[in-house]
Write a protein that holds these residues in place. Sequence first.
Motif, mmCIF file in Angstrom:
data_model
loop_
_atom_site.group_PDB
_atom_site.id
_atom_site.type_symbol
_atom_site.label_atom_id
_atom_site.label_comp_id
_atom_site.label_asym_id
_atom_site.label_seq_id
_atom_site.Cartn_x
_atom_site.Cartn_y
_atom_site.Cartn_z
ATOM 1 N N SER A 1 -8.913 0.745 -2.540
ATOM 2 C CA SER A 1 -8.486 2.170 -2.106
ATOM 3 C C SER A 1 -6.942 2.419 -2.194
ATOM 4 C CB SER A 1 -9.253 2.129 -0.696
ATOM 5 O OG SER A 1 -8.299 1.542 0.324
ATOM 6 N N GLY A 2 -5.942 1.377 -2.228
ATOM 7 C CA GLY A 2 -4.697 1.526 -2.196
ATOM 8 C C GLY A 2 -4.327 1.026 -0.760
ATOM 9 N N ASP B 1 -0.285 2.394 -0.754
ATOM 10 C CA ASP B 1 0.531 3.073 -1.804
ATOM 11 C C ASP B 1 0.322 4.476 -1.728
ATOM 12 O OD1 ASP B 1 -1.868 3.622 -3.142
ATOM 13 O OD2 ASP B 1 -1.756 1.589 -4.341
ATOM 14 N N ASP B 2 1.114 5.030 -2.719
ATOM 15 C CA ASP B 2 1.058 6.543 -2.978
ATOM 16 C C ASP B 2 -0.129 7.105 -3.340
ATOM 17 O OD1 ASP B 2 3.937 6.450 -2.118
ATOM 18 O OD2 ASP B 2 4.474 6.461 -4.195
ATOM 19 N N ASN B 3 -1.214 6.403 -3.732
ATOM 20 C CA ASN B 3 -2.531 7.037 -4.246
ATOM 21 C C ASN B 3 -3.686 6.843 -2.974
ATOM 22 O OD1 ASN B 3 -1.672 7.252 -6.856
ATOM 23 N ND2 ASN B 3 -1.883 5.133 -7.230
ATOM 24 N N PHE B 4 -3.183 6.278 -1.895
ATOM 25 C CA PHE B 4 -4.256 6.145 -0.723
ATOM 26 C C PHE B 4 -4.449 7.569 -0.019
ATOM 27 C CE2 PHE B 4 -4.915 5.695 3.757
ATOM 28 C CZ PHE B 4 -6.136 5.008 3.753
ATOM 29 N N SER B 5 -5.800 7.949 0.342
ATOM 30 C CA SER B 5 -5.766 9.041 1.236
ATOM 31 C C SER B 5 -7.155 8.640 2.137
ATOM 32 C CB SER B 5 -6.138 10.404 0.349
ATOM 33 O OG SER B 5 -7.453 10.404 0.267
ATOM 34 N N LYS C 1 -10.903 7.154 0.770
ATOM 35 C CA LYS C 1 -11.543 5.859 1.151
ATOM 36 C C LYS C 1 -12.771 6.159 1.872
ATOM 37 C CE LYS C 1 -10.951 1.645 2.861
ATOM 38 N NZ LYS C 1 -12.214 1.087 2.688
ATOM 39 N N SER C 2 -13.007 7.223 2.684
ATOM 40 C CA SER C 2 -14.179 7.395 3.350
ATOM 41 C C SER C 2 -15.241 7.806 2.628
ATOM 42 C CB SER C 2 -13.865 8.682 4.337
ATOM 43 O OG SER C 2 -14.830 9.130 5.111
#
Length: 110
Positions: free
Chosen positions: A38-39, A59-63, A67-68
């Motif tokens: 998920s980053g 990282d910059d791609n995580f949200s 993830k949820s």
Amino acid sequence: MKRYCLALDLKDDPKLIAQYEAWHKKVPPAVTFSIISSGIRDMEIYRTGNRLLMIMEVDDNFSFEKKSKADAKNAKVQEWETLMWDFQQPLPFAKEGEKWVLMDKIFDLK
């Protein structure tokens, strides 16, 4: 890299707390894979009494939203979350359905 800190309470029962900690010594590979993919680059959980603090470096791609959504589709992650909820309880001020609560940074030495 960004850092998030989140809080959650455990049920205030020494036996349950010990079991929760034991489970975290053997987190299933599918769960750790979902975290990494998920980053999330690093994750630590600390405990004092029955209060937990999770520190995540992402990282910059995580949200949180991505993830949820991914977790909702992952049977192994859902199994883990259901098991963990046997030990956890929402913070007194958590919103309905909220588990881990994002903390606000109020001080930085830098």
